[in-house]
Enzyme design. Structure first.
Site, PDB file in Angstrom:
ATOM      1  N   HIS A 155       0.825  -1.214   0.000  1.00  0.00           N
ATOM      2  CA  HIS A 155       0.000   0.000   0.000  1.00  0.00           C
ATOM      3  C   HIS A 155       0.863   1.270   0.000  1.00  0.00           C
ATOM      4  O   HIS A 155       0.416   2.315   0.462  1.00  0.00           O
ATOM      5  CB  HIS A 155      -0.962   0.042   1.192  1.00  0.00           C
ATOM      6  CG  HIS A 155      -1.717  -1.224   1.408  1.00  0.00           C
ATOM      7  ND1 HIS A 155      -2.957  -1.468   0.860  1.00  0.00           N
ATOM      8  CD2 HIS A 155      -1.390  -2.353   2.092  1.00  0.00           C
ATOM      9  CE1 HIS A 155      -3.375  -2.669   1.210  1.00  0.00           C
ATOM     10  NE2 HIS A 155      -2.427  -3.236   1.948  1.00  0.00           N
ATOM     11  N   SER A 276      15.358  21.695 -16.342  1.00  0.00           N
ATOM     12  CA  SER A 276      14.162  22.514 -16.506  1.00  0.00           C
ATOM     13  C   SER A 276      14.560  23.848 -17.116  1.00  0.00           C
ATOM     14  O   SER A 276      15.646  24.363 -16.849  1.00  0.00           O
ATOM     15  CB  SER A 276      13.506  22.735 -15.138  1.00  0.00           C
ATOM     16  OG  SER A 276      12.731  23.914 -15.149  1.00  0.00           O
ATOM     17  N   LYS A 282      16.632  21.588 -11.265  1.00  0.00           N
ATOM     18  CA  LYS A 282      15.932  20.359 -11.628  1.00  0.00           C
ATOM     19  C   LYS A 282      16.773  19.367 -12.416  1.00  0.00           C
ATOM     20  O   LYS A 282      17.587  19.746 -13.259  1.00  0.00           O
ATOM     21  CB  LYS A 282      14.689  20.700 -12.476  1.00  0.00           C
ATOM     22  CG  LYS A 282      13.525  21.279 -11.714  1.00  0.00           C
ATOM     23  CD  LYS A 282      13.035  20.433 -10.547  1.00  0.00           C
ATOM     24  CE  LYS A 282      12.010  19.408 -10.923  1.00  0.00           C
ATOM     25  NZ  LYS A 282      10.803  19.923 -11.509  1.00  0.00           N
ATOM     26  N   GLU A 289       9.818   8.447 -16.934  1.00  0.00           N
ATOM     27  CA  GLU A 289       8.438   8.917 -17.126  1.00  0.00           C
ATOM     28  C   GLU A 289       7.914   8.533 -18.511  1.00  0.00           C
ATOM     29  O   GLU A 289       6.745   8.166 -18.675  1.00  0.00           O
ATOM     30  CB  GLU A 289       8.381  10.436 -16.965  1.00  0.00           C
ATOM     31  CG  GLU A 289       8.630  10.893 -15.541  1.00  0.00           C
ATOM     32  CD  GLU A 289       8.784  12.407 -15.469  1.00  0.00           C
ATOM     33  OE1 GLU A 289       7.869  13.061 -14.982  1.00  0.00           O
ATOM     34  OE2 GLU A 289       9.818  12.930 -15.924  1.00  0.00           O
TER      35      GLU A 289
END
Ligand code: ARG
Length: 464
Positions: A155, A276, A282, A289
């Site tokens: 979980h 970024s 970043k 992804e």
């Protein structure tokens, strides 16, 4: 001029030409189309449907078509509709009327079915090699960092302490089954439709077993109608891809999570991240992804194929021309994702000490207290209850398990003694789980060895 112009008096609608063509996708199969045609011509020669000079002329012509396609000097236009017509009409231009004999005892229906099976064989074999390499990349990471202590989750809540190797092996096994699914798909793909004709076979004395042999298929598809109408081998290949993508997507999701400041377990290699345009600090896990995102597309491809096939009457229907969009995309995408993930598993830094101290006293050791009581004969359900009360007490006092001593433990159960406290070491807890498939180091080492052998048995299975 189309190859069927005898039947037609007018020219096709211009939009229909663009709408009906499949060259933009199936030109990818020109090598397979030539391969199929070469085998067909040889077979026609062997059964005396063509004489030797005709066979030689057509084979030479096919070689030239291949050379022109490879060099880009022949660029068929949409009026030729598909790769089969593009090859055949150029052949006829090159060798003259004898080229028109190539299509004896053949239809585009068995031709396309053959081309796709040849294409699938090559590309499934390539994907298989890529996925075997992904397993190997996981094993490499396990060799380097398999002993790192991490929380195991259910979980997405801390569950029990485990070693990183245990977690990564779970993925390695999943991917190994993906490979085996591909091996299965290759078996059923291994039958040759060539010579089925449109659907009914042919009155000419062809030798389909010979065609199959020339193309390295182990057998012809036994039924001519099945040969041209079936697409279950495509669905099976796409299904193997879709399932593999679900595994890769889960891995990608964990790479994303683990590389956050909040988890802070890994640094993904720079080569697989981007910066970024506005936030200078970043380093985004884009490759991971994208794997997660592309999984959706591949799952969609499987669905596209299943839905395309499900309502079709036998045998060939033009709907089937759509199959390659989904199939090619599924294979190419899955292969690229396997490559990106193997690269990331190899090129990353694991913060080896991230959880070593952080898990001390953590409630994820609650099972240890229960299991310790079990070693003293307390029934597990009762032991579970006792341990739960200890956690509740700690929470009410706003302390963790490091606050426990024997006196405190004995207020919850009189079986507790000093030894129980030794079970509250997270690393010892992981190392104690020596049962088959458990997280103990020897279990990890054993599975790693088994999977190394599994990989070795498949080395040389196709270009990575
Ligand atoms: N371009 C077609 C396809 O890809 C080839 C088969 C055409 N057959 C036919 N009967 N129109 O499916």
């Amino acid at each position: 001029m189309a190859l069927w112009d005898g039947r037609f008096s007018g020219t096709p609608d211009e939009d229909m030409v663009a709408f009906g063509q499949s060259l933009d996708v199936d030109l990818q199969m020109w090598r397979e189309d030539l391969q199929g045609s070469r085998a067909h011509v040889r077979m026609l020669g062997e059964v005396n449907l063509l004489d030797d000079p005709e066979v030689v002329t057509i084979l030479q012509g096919l070689d030239q078509v291949g050379a022109e396609l490879a060099a880009g000097t022949y660029q068929p236009g949409p009026e030729l509709e598909d790769v089969h017509m593009a090859v055949e009409s150029r052949l006829i231009e090159i060798v003259g009327p004898v080229g028109a004999k190539l299509h004896t005892a053949r239809s585009r229906n068995d031709q396309v079915a053959t081309d796709v099976r040849l294409w699938l064989r090559t590309n499934l074999t390539g994907l298989k090699a890529q996925l075997v390499d992904l397993v190997a990349a996981l094993l490499d990471r396990i060799e380097a960092d398999g002993d790192v202590l991490i929380p195991g989750f259910t979980h997405l809540q801390r569950g029990q302490p485990i070693l990183l190797g245990h977690h990564l092996l779970a993925y390695a096994w999943m991917v190994s089954r993906d490979v085996e699914r591909i091996e299965d798909a290759l078996k059923r793909n291994d039958a040759c439709p060539l010579g089925a004709g449109a659907m009914a076979g042919t009155p000419h004395p062809i030798d389909r077993a010979m065609s199959a042999g020339l193309l390295d298929f182990s057998r012809p598809v036994p039924n001519a109608m099945d040969a041209v109408a079936a697409r279950d081998h495509l669905c099976e290949a796409a299904s193997a891809c879709a399932i593999a993508m679900t595994h890769m997507s889960r891995m990608a999701e964990e790479l994303v999570l683990w590389s956050t400041a909040e988890f802070g377990l890994i640094r993904i290699g720079e080569a697989y991240t981007t910066g970024s345009s506005i936030m200078p600090q970043k380093r985004n896990p884009d490759a991971a992804e994208l794997v997660r995102g592309k999984a959706g597309r591949v799952i969609g491809s499987l669905q596209a194929l299943l839905v395309m096939v499900k309502g079709l009457p036998l045998a060939y229907n033009r709907d089937l021309q759509e199959d390659r969009h989904a199939l090619f995309d599924a294979l190419h995408t899955t292969r690229a994702c396997a490559r990106m993930l193997a690269g990331q598993w190899r090129d990353m830094t694991v913060r080896r000490d991230r959880y070593e101290k952080a898990l001390e006293g953590d409630f994820l050791l609650a099972t240890e207290l229960a299991d310790w009581l079990v070693t003293r004969g307390v029934p597990f359900r009762e032991a579970h209850h006792v341990s739960g009360r200890i956690v509740a007490w700690c929470e009410s006092e706003d302390v963790d398990f490091t606050a426990l001593d024997v006196d405190r433990l004995q207020t919850f159960h009189d079986a507790f003694d000093e030894d129980a406290l030794t079970w509250l070491s997270p690393r010892a807890a992981a190392e104690r789980r020596t049962s088959l498939g458990g997280t103990a180091p020897e279990q990890i080492a054993h599975q790693r060895d088994v999977l190394r052998e599994w990989c070795a048995a498949r080395s040389g299975g196709g270009a990575v």
